[in-house]
Design an enzyme around this catalytic site. Structure first.
Site, mmCIF file in Angstrom:
data_model
loop_
_atom_site.group_PDB
_atom_site.id
_atom_site.type_symbol
_atom_site.label_atom_id
_atom_site.label_comp_id
_atom_site.label_asym_id
_atom_site.label_seq_id
_atom_site.Cartn_x
_atom_site.Cartn_y
_atom_site.Cartn_z
ATOM 1 N N ASP A 25 -47.405 -74.866 61.794
ATOM 2 C CA ASP A 25 -48.621 -73.531 62.174
ATOM 3 C C ASP A 25 -48.895 -73.584 63.494
ATOM 4 O OD1 ASP A 25 -49.604 -76.050 62.563
ATOM 5 O OD2 ASP A 25 -51.096 -75.966 61.127
ATOM 6 N N LYS A 26 -47.970 -74.066 64.549
ATOM 7 C CA LYS A 26 -48.200 -73.947 65.951
ATOM 8 C C LYS A 26 -49.433 -74.402 66.481
ATOM 9 C CE LYS A 26 -44.189 -71.925 66.556
ATOM 10 N NZ LYS A 26 -42.951 -72.490 67.188
ATOM 11 N N THR A 27 -49.862 -75.638 65.867
ATOM 12 C CA THR A 27 -51.083 -76.089 66.264
ATOM 13 C C THR A 27 -50.830 -77.110 67.470
ATOM 14 O OG1 THR A 27 -50.955 -77.963 64.803
ATOM 15 C CG2 THR A 27 -52.279 -76.233 63.971
#
Length: 203
Positions: free
Chosen positions: A171-173
């Site tokens: 989720d590209k956190t």
């Protein structure tokens, strides 16, 4: 009385309205048992072990039954085998006897061998320089005391799953990006924009 995990701060009392009760409360939802992660290989071995145990039980019962038939028939001619008529307890004893004789039919030591193999895999993963991360800025700031991060194997049950990974969804956190993102390439309506060169030089 407050629920477990709830804390009252900055005030002496509070009015509350209960909307969710029972299993729908936040405390109950978070207190559910965590599902144990089991790899495909171990799941397959567990299934085969159950089949082997069933086959072993069938062999033991069949052997005890055949011995009972032998004791009531031609067994009387072979006195050295002491073929006395079997009762319910005697048949159970024969089942246990056949179980001891055929116990090697089930490879219980396979689990021990798997643990040893995974322990060796864990050692090589943690010593692999290709999976070693070094933050140069932190190393310089701390003079080498911090900033070096080798691989950490937190569970050995899923080591055999690593070689079967085909897709990674994120989720590209920042877990994979290190909170650093830079535009590389995008495709809009069939037209590519950007070079798409990564930090390791792949297109």
């Amino acid at each position: 009385t407050l629920l477990r995990g709830c804390v009252l701060r900055n005030v002496e009392h509070v009015y509350g309205l209960v909307i969710y009760t029972g299993d729908d409360t936040k405390v109950r939802v978070k207190s559910k048992a965590i599902r144990t992660k089991v790899g495909r290989v171990e799941s397959e071995i567990n299934r085969n072990m159950k089949l082997l145990m069933g086959a072993l039980l069938l062999v033991c019962v069949t052997g005890a039954g055949m011995f009972a038939v032998f004791a009531d028939g031609d067994g009387l001619l072979h006195t050295y085998m002491q073929p006395e008529p079997l009762s319910g307890v005697g048949i159970f004893e024969k089942v246990l006897t056949f179980f001891l004789l055929e116990a090697q039919f089930v490879p219980v030591s396979l689990y021990v061998s798997m643990r040893v193999v995974r322990l060796v895999q864990k050692f090589f993963l943690e010593k692999d320089l290709g999976m070693y991360f070094e933050d140069a800025a932190v190393v310089r700031a701390t003079r080498g005391e911090e900033g070096e991060y080798p691989t950490q194997v937190r569970t050995m049950d899923l080591l055999d799953e690593i070689g079967q990974v085909t897709h990674i969804f994120s989720d590209k956190t920042g877990t994979l990006t290190g909170n650093y993102m830079e535009f590389r390439k995008v495709c809009v309506n069939g037209i590519s924009y950007g070079l798409g060169t990564t930090q390791i030089g792949l297109d």
